[in-house]
Design a protein around this motif. Sequence first.
Motif, PDB file in Angstrom:
ATOM      1  N   GLU A 222       1.052  -1.047   0.077  1.00  0.00           N
ATOM      2  CA  GLU A 222       0.206   0.149   0.026  1.00  0.00           C
ATOM      3  C   GLU A 222       0.853   1.327   0.050  1.00  0.00           C
ATOM      4  OE1 GLU A 222      -3.989   1.739   2.457  1.00  0.00           O
ATOM      5  OE2 GLU A 222      -3.090  -0.132   2.954  1.00  0.00           O
ATOM      6  N   ILE A 223       0.475   2.277  -0.797  1.00  0.00           N
ATOM      7  CA  ILE A 223       1.355   3.593  -0.877  1.00  0.00           C
ATOM      8  C   ILE A 223       0.436   4.732  -0.422  1.00  0.00           C
ATOM      9  CG2 ILE A 223       2.887   4.832  -2.354  1.00  0.00           C
ATOM     10  CD1 ILE A 223       3.121   2.392  -4.076  1.00  0.00           C
ATOM     11  N   MET A 224       0.562   5.551   0.271  1.00  0.00           N
ATOM     12  CA  MET A 224      -0.065   6.651   0.380  1.00  0.00           C
ATOM     13  C   MET A 224       1.062   7.844   0.050  1.00  0.00           C
ATOM     14  SD  MET A 224      -2.584   8.726   1.337  1.00  0.00           S
ATOM     15  CE  MET A 224      -3.878   7.995   2.359  1.00  0.00           C
ATOM     16  N   TYR A 225       0.757   8.367  -1.176  1.00  0.00           N
ATOM     17  CA  TYR A 225       1.965   9.168  -1.734  1.00  0.00           C
ATOM     18  C   TYR A 225       1.422  10.750  -1.671  1.00  0.00           C
ATOM     19  CZ  TYR A 225      -0.781   8.972  -6.318  1.00  0.00           C
ATOM     20  OH  TYR A 225      -1.766   9.459  -7.185  1.00  0.00           O
ATOM     21  N   ASP A 226       0.082  10.826  -1.728  1.00  0.00           N
ATOM     22  CA  ASP A 226      -0.277  12.237  -1.880  1.00  0.00           C
ATOM     23  C   ASP A 226      -1.705  12.409  -1.010  1.00  0.00           C
ATOM     24  OD1 ASP A 226      -0.678  15.013  -2.711  1.00  0.00           O
ATOM     25  OD2 ASP A 226      -1.291  14.386  -4.399  1.00  0.00           O
ATOM     26  N   PRO A 227      -1.763  12.552   0.168  1.00  0.00           N
ATOM     27  CA  PRO A 227      -2.840  12.547   0.907  1.00  0.00           C
ATOM     28  C   PRO A 227      -3.615  13.997   0.611  1.00  0.00           C
ATOM     29  CG  PRO A 227      -1.035  11.998   2.330  1.00  0.00           C
ATOM     30  CD  PRO A 227      -0.338  12.394   1.050  1.00  0.00           C
ATOM     31  N   ALA A 228      -4.753  14.031   0.966  1.00  0.00           N
ATOM     32  CA  ALA A 228      -5.478  14.988   0.593  1.00  0.00           C
ATOM     33  C   ALA A 228      -5.198  16.197   1.517  1.00  0.00           C
ATOM     34  CB  ALA A 228      -7.167  14.597   1.111  1.00  0.00           C
TER      35      ALA A 228
ATOM     36  N   LEU B 221      -2.995   6.093 -11.659  1.00  0.00           N
ATOM     37  CA  LEU B 221      -3.675   5.247 -11.130  1.00  0.00           C
ATOM     38  C   LEU B 221      -4.462   5.725 -10.179  1.00  0.00           C
ATOM     39  CD1 LEU B 221      -0.848   2.333 -10.246  1.00  0.00           C
ATOM     40  CD2 LEU B 221      -2.358   2.365 -12.285  1.00  0.00           C
ATOM     41  N   GLY B 222      -4.453   6.735  -9.772  1.00  0.00           N
ATOM     42  CA  GLY B 222      -5.548   7.356  -8.854  1.00  0.00           C
ATOM     43  C   GLY B 222      -4.824   7.790  -7.651  1.00  0.00           C
ATOM     44  N   ALA B 223      -5.709   8.044  -6.536  1.00  0.00           N
ATOM     45  CA  ALA B 223      -5.304   8.207  -5.161  1.00  0.00           C
ATOM     46  C   ALA B 223      -4.407   9.441  -4.951  1.00  0.00           C
ATOM     47  CB  ALA B 223      -4.474   7.161  -4.556  1.00  0.00           C
ATOM     48  N   LYS B 224      -4.632  10.781  -6.159  1.00  0.00           N
ATOM     49  CA  LYS B 224      -3.785  11.861  -5.957  1.00  0.00           C
ATOM     50  C   LYS B 224      -4.742  12.756  -5.377  1.00  0.00           C
ATOM     51  CE  LYS B 224      -1.651  15.308  -8.742  1.00  0.00           C
ATOM     52  NZ  LYS B 224      -0.302  15.250  -7.833  1.00  0.00           N
ATOM     53  N   ASN B 225      -4.373  13.297  -3.987  1.00  0.00           N
ATOM     54  CA  ASN B 225      -4.887  14.205  -3.289  1.00  0.00           C
ATOM     55  C   ASN B 225      -6.615  14.096  -3.155  1.00  0.00           C
ATOM     56  OD1 ASN B 225      -4.875  16.674  -1.948  1.00  0.00           O
ATOM     57  ND2 ASN B 225      -5.616  17.843  -3.825  1.00  0.00           N
ATOM     58  N   THR B 226      -6.694  12.733  -2.842  1.00  0.00           N
ATOM     59  CA  THR B 226      -8.159  12.441  -2.661  1.00  0.00           C
ATOM     60  C   THR B 226      -8.474  11.771  -1.293  1.00  0.00           C
ATOM     61  OG1 THR B 226      -8.017   9.943  -3.615  1.00  0.00           O
ATOM     62  CG2 THR B 226      -8.477  11.948  -4.931  1.00  0.00           C
ATOM     63  N   GLY B 227      -7.466  11.431  -0.557  1.00  0.00           N
ATOM     64  CA  GLY B 227      -7.606  10.684   0.585  1.00  0.00           C
ATOM     65  C   GLY B 227      -7.518   9.300   0.485  1.00  0.00           C
ATOM     66  N   ALA B 228      -7.322   8.799  -0.820  1.00  0.00           N
ATOM     67  CA  ALA B 228      -7.192   7.391  -1.008  1.00  0.00           C
ATOM     68  C   ALA B 228      -5.768   6.938  -1.122  1.00  0.00           C
ATOM     69  CB  ALA B 228      -8.062   6.972  -2.358  1.00  0.00           C
ATOM     70  N   SER B 229      -5.502   5.640  -0.906  1.00  0.00           N
ATOM     71  CA  SER B 229      -3.995   5.117  -1.227  1.00  0.00           C
ATOM     72  C   SER B 229      -3.987   4.174  -2.319  1.00  0.00           C
ATOM     73  CB  SER B 229      -3.788   4.285   0.147  1.00  0.00           C
ATOM     74  OG  SER B 229      -4.405   3.489   0.530  1.00  0.00           O
TER      75      SER B 229
ATOM     76  N   ALA C  97      -8.092   3.214  -3.150  1.00  0.00           N
ATOM     77  CA  ALA C  97      -9.133   2.809  -2.326  1.00  0.00           C
ATOM     78  C   ALA C  97      -8.839   3.562  -0.999  1.00  0.00           C
ATOM     79  CB  ALA C  97      -9.269   1.345  -2.182  1.00  0.00           C
ATOM     80  N   GLU C  98     -10.011   3.404   0.071  1.00  0.00           N
ATOM     81  CA  GLU C  98     -10.032   3.910   1.058  1.00  0.00           C
ATOM     82  C   GLU C  98      -8.672   3.336   1.713  1.00  0.00           C
ATOM     83  OE1 GLU C  98     -11.389   6.537   4.064  1.00  0.00           O
ATOM     84  OE2 GLU C  98     -11.850   6.466   2.055  1.00  0.00           O
ATOM     85  N   PRO C  99      -7.937   3.902   2.654  1.00  0.00           N
ATOM     86  CA  PRO C  99      -6.550   3.376   3.232  1.00  0.00           C
ATOM     87  C   PRO C  99      -7.028   2.444   4.152  1.00  0.00           C
ATOM     88  CG  PRO C  99      -6.429   5.879   3.152  1.00  0.00           C
ATOM     89  CD  PRO C  99      -7.825   5.576   2.861  1.00  0.00           C
TER      90      PRO C  99
ATOM     91  N   PRO D 253     -11.731  -0.611  -6.541  1.00  0.00           N
ATOM     92  CA  PRO D 253     -11.351   0.800  -6.339  1.00  0.00           C
ATOM     93  C   PRO D 253     -12.599   1.561  -5.828  1.00  0.00           C
ATOM     94  CG  PRO D 253     -11.724   0.247  -8.687  1.00  0.00           C
ATOM     95  CD  PRO D 253     -11.559  -1.006  -7.806  1.00  0.00           C
ATOM     96  N   THR D 254     -12.227   2.516  -4.784  1.00  0.00           N
ATOM     97  CA  THR D 254     -13.317   3.330  -4.490  1.00  0.00           C
ATOM     98  C   THR D 254     -12.783   4.856  -4.457  1.00  0.00           C
ATOM     99  OG1 THR D 254     -12.534   3.070  -1.926  1.00  0.00           O
ATOM    100  CG2 THR D 254     -14.085   1.589  -3.089  1.00  0.00           C
ATOM    101  N   ASP D 255     -11.743   5.088  -5.182  1.00  0.00           N
ATOM    102  CA  ASP D 255     -11.231   6.555  -5.178  1.00  0.00           C
ATOM    103  C   ASP D 255     -12.376   7.183  -5.739  1.00  0.00           C
ATOM    104  OD1 ASP D 255      -9.632   8.534  -5.296  1.00  0.00           O
ATOM    105  OD2 ASP D 255      -8.448   7.966  -6.703  1.00  0.00           O
ATOM    106  N   THR D 256     -12.425   8.645  -5.234  1.00  0.00           N
ATOM    107  CA  THR D 256     -13.306   9.398  -5.885  1.00  0.00           C
ATOM    108  C   THR D 256     -12.455  10.920  -5.761  1.00  0.00           C
ATOM    109  OG1 THR D 256     -14.130  10.127  -3.870  1.00  0.00           O
ATOM    110  CG2 THR D 256     -15.340   8.628  -5.099  1.00  0.00           C
TER     111      THR D 256
END
Length: 391
Positions: free
Chosen positions: A44-50, A157-165, A176-178, A188-191
């Motif tokens: 799992e990678i959290m690279y750009d949190p919201a 791939l997503g998860a950019k500044n959305t709170g997802a990882s 998706a949600e971390p 995937p649940t990224d929004t």
Amino acid sequence: MFYATGVYVSIGIAERLVFRAFFLGVLLGCLWLPLSVRAQVISEIMYDPAGTDTGREWVEIFNDTNGSIDLTRFKLFESNVNHGLASPEGYTQPAGQLTPGSHAVIADNPTKFLEDFTSYASFLYDSAFSLVNTGEELRLVDASGNATHAIAYSSELGAKNTGASLQLSSGAYIAAEPTPGAANATTPTDTVPDTATSTPQATSGASAHASQVELSVVKEKPVLPVTAGRDRLVSLFSPVAFSGLGSDADNKLRGRVTFLWNFGDGYTGKGFEIDHTYKHPGTYHVVLNAIAGGDRAVARTRVSVFEPIVSLALSTSTVDLTNMSAYELNLGGFYLDGFEKRYTFPKDTLVSPGQMASFGIELFMDDSEASLPPPDTLKLLFPNTKPVPVQ
């Protein structure tokens, strides 16, 4: 004593037993499908949190081995630097080492991580790194300097500044949600965060369009027509060609789609058409993520990799090659050494399992009057020039 069309090979009893045990092991290994490469993986990678991401980036490690590991002996390779890992001051780690099937988190700032995930109670390690928001390569490096897992993530791939990882699911990363310290998401649940302050309610049948003609209700297909191709059977060290071809015959999407490949053996790639070479036997799941604007699609296929075993024999008119493997062998790109010039077998030169193929001597010799080489100098080489096991 083994005889194969004019060539004698002496094999001792002990050597025969070792060979039979090895061949049986390879055969049984191929029958137990699917096989997987077990390692410590970046799960799992959290690279750009919201919001502000300073100090709030982290990566999760999953122990997919059969033994416990001490992560303090590992390093996280990022931005061309091997970052050391340490236990955060004041944090009580679980007893012992990271056991099989367990998770650990490597955080840029453990204090901020625990503020974001107050119920986290698994292994936590401190490291100084800063993940690139557009994507980069990451590796988990063991004490011997070997990468146990290497991946290249991308903001596409997503998860950019959305709170997802980004989370590893069925061989591919999804947004998706971390889930730090727990099983990853499977869908995937990224929004993308809403930017509008209000949404006007449309009245039924009304339109602000200037024309009085009714609007068409025809919509474009939202699905990307991509495929990872058919299941493949390949030899070690033989390049496998992959293509993201889809159902759009004229390839209208080709120029605007990003193709991200995960080959299942720890390596990844990017491109519409790409080659990959497997170095170890096994069965690998290849996952293709295709991205075009807001549209995404995932395709997958399977590649079974085996180590071929052959028998070579030389007569006055032919070189006879017998495929001693349990699988069809494609000799395309293989080399035959022993004559004055190295010969390259053409693409899709196939030999059935347990069968012999004879190749005319004129393929390997420019002068029909020249002397034949000694039979024991003949060598079949993989496309990377490593010798093929000969029986």
